[in-house]
Write an enzyme that holds these catalytic residues in place. Structure first.
Site, PDB file in Angstrom:
ATOM      1  N   HIS A 131     -13.302   3.653   2.484  1.00 40.03           N
ATOM      2  CA  HIS A 131     -12.409   4.736   2.073  1.00 40.03           C
ATOM      3  C   HIS A 131     -13.251   5.913   1.584  1.00 40.03           C
ATOM      4  CE1 HIS A 131      -9.524   1.334   1.881  1.00 40.03           C
ATOM      5  NE2 HIS A 131      -8.718   2.247   2.351  1.00 40.03           N
TER       6      HIS A 131
ATOM      7  N   SER B 187       0.859  -1.188   0.000  1.00 40.54           N
ATOM      8  CA  SER B 187       0.000   0.000   0.000  1.00 40.54           C
ATOM      9  C   SER B 187       0.895   1.238   0.000  1.00 40.54           C
ATOM     10  CB  SER B 187      -0.863  -0.010   1.252  1.00 40.54           C
ATOM     11  OG  SER B 187      -1.422   1.272   1.466  1.00 40.54           O
ATOM     12  N   SER B 188       0.367   2.336  -0.535  1.00 40.07           N
ATOM     13  CA  SER B 188       1.169   3.570  -0.545  1.00 40.07           C
ATOM     14  C   SER B 188       1.369   4.131   0.861  1.00 40.07           C
ATOM     15  CB  SER B 188       0.513   4.623  -1.443  1.00 40.07           C
ATOM     16  OG  SER B 188      -0.799   4.891  -1.000  1.00 40.07           O
ATOM     17  N   CYS B 189       0.602   3.627   1.856  1.00 45.97           N
ATOM     18  CA  CYS B 189       0.778   4.164   3.215  1.00 45.97           C
ATOM     19  C   CYS B 189       2.029   3.628   3.896  1.00 45.97           C
ATOM     20  CB  CYS B 189      -0.465   3.922   4.067  1.00 45.97           C
ATOM     21  SG  CYS B 189      -0.711   2.215   4.477  1.00 45.97           S
TER      22      CYS B 189
ATOM     23  N   TYR C 239      -1.452  -0.825  10.231  1.00 47.30           N
ATOM     24  CA  TYR C 239      -1.661  -1.428   8.903  1.00 47.30           C
ATOM     25  C   TYR C 239      -0.381  -1.306   8.077  1.00 47.30           C
ATOM     26  CZ  TYR C 239      -3.609  -1.907   4.164  1.00 47.30           C
ATOM     27  OH  TYR C 239      -3.862  -2.285   2.861  1.00 47.30           O
TER      28      TYR C 239
ATOM     29  N   LYS D  69       2.074  -4.221   6.430  1.00 46.68           N
ATOM     30  CA  LYS D  69       2.436  -4.272   5.005  1.00 46.68           C
ATOM     31  C   LYS D  69       3.958  -4.201   4.838  1.00 46.68           C
ATOM     32  CE  LYS D  69      -1.548  -4.699   2.943  1.00 46.68           C
ATOM     33  NZ  LYS D  69      -1.840  -5.874   2.102  1.00 46.68           N
TER      34      LYS D  69
HETATM   35  O1  GFB Z   1      -9.838   7.204   2.017  1.00 44.97           O
HETATM   36  P1  GFB Z   1      -9.476   7.540   3.413  1.00 44.97           P
HETATM   37  O2  GFB Z   1     -10.312   6.967   4.482  1.00 44.97           O
HETATM   38  O3  GFB Z   1      -8.006   7.095   3.688  1.00 44.97           O
HETATM   39  O4  GFB Z   1      -9.533   9.146   3.588  1.00 44.97           O
HETATM   40  P2  GFB Z   1      -6.490   7.640   3.662  1.00 44.97           P
HETATM   41  C1  GFB Z   1      -8.940  10.040   2.693  1.00 44.97           C
HETATM   42  C2  GFB Z   1      -9.265  11.477   3.061  1.00 44.97           C
HETATM   43  O5  GFB Z   1     -10.656  11.713   2.821  1.00 44.97           O
HETATM   44  C3  GFB Z   1      -9.010  11.866   4.520  1.00 44.97           C
HETATM   45  C4  GFB Z   1     -11.228  12.377   3.935  1.00 44.97           C
HETATM   46  O6  GFB Z   1      -8.460  13.157   4.564  1.00 44.97           O
HETATM   47  C5  GFB Z   1     -10.426  11.839   5.117  1.00 44.97           C
HETATM   48  O7  GFB Z   1     -10.545  12.691   6.245  1.00 44.97           O
HETATM   49  N1  GFB Z   1     -12.674  12.100   4.000  1.00 44.97           N
HETATM   50  C6  GFB Z   1     -13.659  13.040   3.825  1.00 44.97           C
HETATM   51  C7  GFB Z   1     -13.298  10.935   4.240  1.00 44.97           C
HETATM   52  N2  GFB Z   1     -14.873  12.511   3.999  1.00 44.97           N
HETATM   53  C8  GFB Z   1     -14.684  11.183   4.238  1.00 44.97           C
HETATM   54  C9  GFB Z   1     -15.592  10.114   4.485  1.00 44.97           C
HETATM   55  O8  GFB Z   1     -16.820  10.266   4.519  1.00 44.97           O
HETATM   56  N3  GFB Z   1     -15.029   8.882   4.675  1.00 44.97           N
HETATM   57  C10 GFB Z   1     -13.658   8.671   4.635  1.00 44.97           C
HETATM   58  N4  GFB Z   1     -13.177   7.424   4.804  1.00 44.97           N
HETATM   59  N5  GFB Z   1     -12.788   9.696   4.443  1.00 44.97           N
HETATM   60  C11 GFB Z   1      -6.103   5.145   4.077  1.00 44.97           C
HETATM   61  C12 GFB Z   1      -5.432   4.317   5.138  1.00 44.97           C
HETATM   62  O9  GFB Z   1      -5.767   6.436   4.360  1.00 44.97           O
HETATM   63  O10 GFB Z   1      -5.637   4.880   2.781  1.00 44.97           O
HETATM   64  C13 GFB Z   1      -5.337   2.905   4.767  1.00 44.97           C
HETATM   65  O11 GFB Z   1      -6.075   4.512   6.371  1.00 44.97           O
HETATM   66  C14 GFB Z   1      -4.925   2.681   3.322  1.00 44.97           C
HETATM   67  O12 GFB Z   1      -4.416   2.306   5.624  1.00 44.97           O
HETATM   68  C15 GFB Z   1      -5.670   3.571   2.362  1.00 44.97           C
HETATM   69  O13 GFB Z   1      -3.553   2.861   3.175  1.00 44.97           O
HETATM   70  C16 GFB Z   1      -5.162   3.469   0.941  1.00 44.97           C
HETATM   71  O14 GFB Z   1      -6.016   7.842   2.251  1.00 44.97           O
HETATM   72  O15 GFB Z   1      -6.306   8.821   4.553  1.00 44.97           O
END
Ligand code: GFB
Length: 310
Positions: free
Chosen positions: A180, A108-110, A137, A141
C-alpha cells in the site's frame, strides 16, 4: 470473551492478525490459537474442517486475507477474488459447524461505492458501482459480509463484520510492487536517502484523499467490538480524518529525513478519489482511535529500520 476463552486468530503473521495477537496478549487473554500457513492451508476446505473439528475455537478473528495495494489488486485480480472467497468461506462455515460462540470478519472500506458521499456511513453499502482497480477484492469482501449476515439470519450465528479504513504499522508489507502507499513511501524515501538520490517517484497525481489508521488502533477496536457489539450490520473503523496523498508524502518525507524532490508518475492509477469513513457509530459505543498519524508513521519507520532496512 473470558480471559481463558479459546481464541483463534486467522492470519496471525500479517499486519492485522499480528496486531490483534498483541492486543489480546496485552489485555490478558491467555488461550490464543494460531497456525502458520505451512501447517494449515486456509484455502483448503478439508484442512480447515479438520482444524475446527479438533480445536473447536470459541472466538474467531478472521484476519487472514490476500491483500495488497492498488497495483497488486489491478495486476492479480483472479488471485484476490479466489483466495479471499475460499479463505473466508472455509472459516465462516466451519466456525458455524463447530458451534463457535462468535466470529469477527474483517472487511475493507473499498466495499463502498467509488463515488460514495463523504464521510462514508455504513448505510451506503451496496448503493453504487465499485472502484474498478479493486473490484474483485471488494466483491470477495462483500461476499464475506453477506455470508456473515446470512449465517446470522438462517442459523442465528453471532458473526460481525467490521470495515477498517486504510491501515499501516509494524509488520506491514514494504514490497514496492504489492504494498500500500504508506509503506511504499517509507521504503522509497529511505532508499533515496541512503543512496543520495535527487528524486523519488510516486504514483498517480497525489490528489486522491485517504484516511490512515494505525493497526494497533484497529486491533483495539476489534477486541472492543468482539466484547461489545453483536449485530449483522456492518460497522466502520477509522480515524474520521483524511489527507491527500501529496500531504501524506510530505509527512513521510519529513519523518524519514529525505531532502530531495518528489516526482508524480501520472501514468499510474489514482484509484478512488476519496475514501473517508464516518466513525460515529463505533464512537457512540465508546471506542475512539488514539495514535496520531505522525506518531504512527515515526513508529512504523523505526520498526522498518530495525526489521527490514537493516
Ligand atoms: O494504498 P494504495 O495502493 O491503495 O494507494 P488504495 C493509495 C494512493 O496512493 C493511490 C497512490 O492514489 C496511489 O496511486 N500512490 C502514490 C501509491 N505512490 C504510491 C506507491 O508508491 N505505491 C502505492 N501502492 N500507491 C487499496 C485497494 O486501494 O486500498 C485495496 O487496492 C484495499 O483493495 C486498500 O482496499 C485499503 O487506497 O487506492
Amino acid at each position: 470473551m473470558n480471559k481463558n476463552s479459546k481464541i483463534y486468530i486467522a492470519g496471525h503473521n500479517g499486519l492485522v492478525g499480528s496486531a490483534i495477537v498483541r492486543a489480546l496478549k496485552e489485555a490478558g487473554y491467555s488461550n490464543l490459537l494460531t497456525k502458520p500457513r505451512s501447517d494449515l492451508d486456509l484455502t483448503s476446505y478439508v484442512e480447515v474442517e479438520k482444524f475446527f473439528t479438533s480445536e473447536k475455537p470459541e472466538y474467531i478473528f478472521l484476519a487472514a486475507a490476500k491483500v495488497g495495494g492498488i497495483f497488486a489488486n489491478d495486476k492479480y485480480p483472479a488471485d484476490f477474488i479466489k483466495d479471499n472467497i475460499l479463505i473466508q468461506t472455509n472459516i465462516i462455515d466451519n466456525a458455524y459447524k463447530s458451534k463457535a460462540k462468535k466470529l469477527l470478519f474483517l472487511g475493507s472500506s473499498c466495499i463502498y461505492p467509488k463515488l460514495a458521499l463523504q464521510p462514508i456511513r455504513e448505510e451506503y453499502f451496496m448503493t453504487g458501482a465499485l472502484e474498478p482497480t479493486n473490484e474483485p477484492y471488494a466483491i470477495a469482501k462483500i461476499a464475506g459480509i453477506i455470508m456473515c449476515q446470512s449465517y446470522s439470519k438462517q442459523y442465528g450465528m453471532d458473526a460481525i463484520s467490521v470495515m477498517p479504513t486504510n491501515l499501516y504499522g509494524e509488520n506491514d508489507n514494504f514490497d514496492l510492487e504489492s504494498s500500500h502507499v504508506l509503506p511504499a513511501m517509507i521504503r522509497k524515501f529511505d532508499d533515496a536517502k541512503k543512496n543520495n538520490l535527487k528524486e523519488v517517484v510516486l504514483w498517480g497525481t497525489g490528489s486522491p484523499k485517504r484516511e490512515f489508521l494505525h493497526v494497533d488502533d484497529l486491533a483495539s477496536a476489534c477486541v472492543f467490538l468482539m466484547n461489545n457489539y453483536s449485530s449483522p450490520k456492518i460497522i466502520n473503523i477509522g480515524t474520521g480524518e483524511d489527507l491527500s496523498i501529496l500531504e501524506l508524502a510530505n509527512i513521510v518525507k519529513e519523518c524519514v529525513g529525505y531532502k530531495g524532490q518528489i516526482v508524480w508518475d501520472s501514468s499510474k492509477p489514482d484509484g478512488t478519489p476519496r475514501k473517508l469513513l464516518d466513525i460515529s457509530k463505533i464512537k457512540s459505543l465508546g471506542w475512539s482511535p488514539k495514535i496520531r498519524l505522525t506518531d504512527g508513521i515515526k513508529r512504523t519507520y523505526k520498526w522498518y529500520k530495525e526489521n527490514v532496512s537493516l
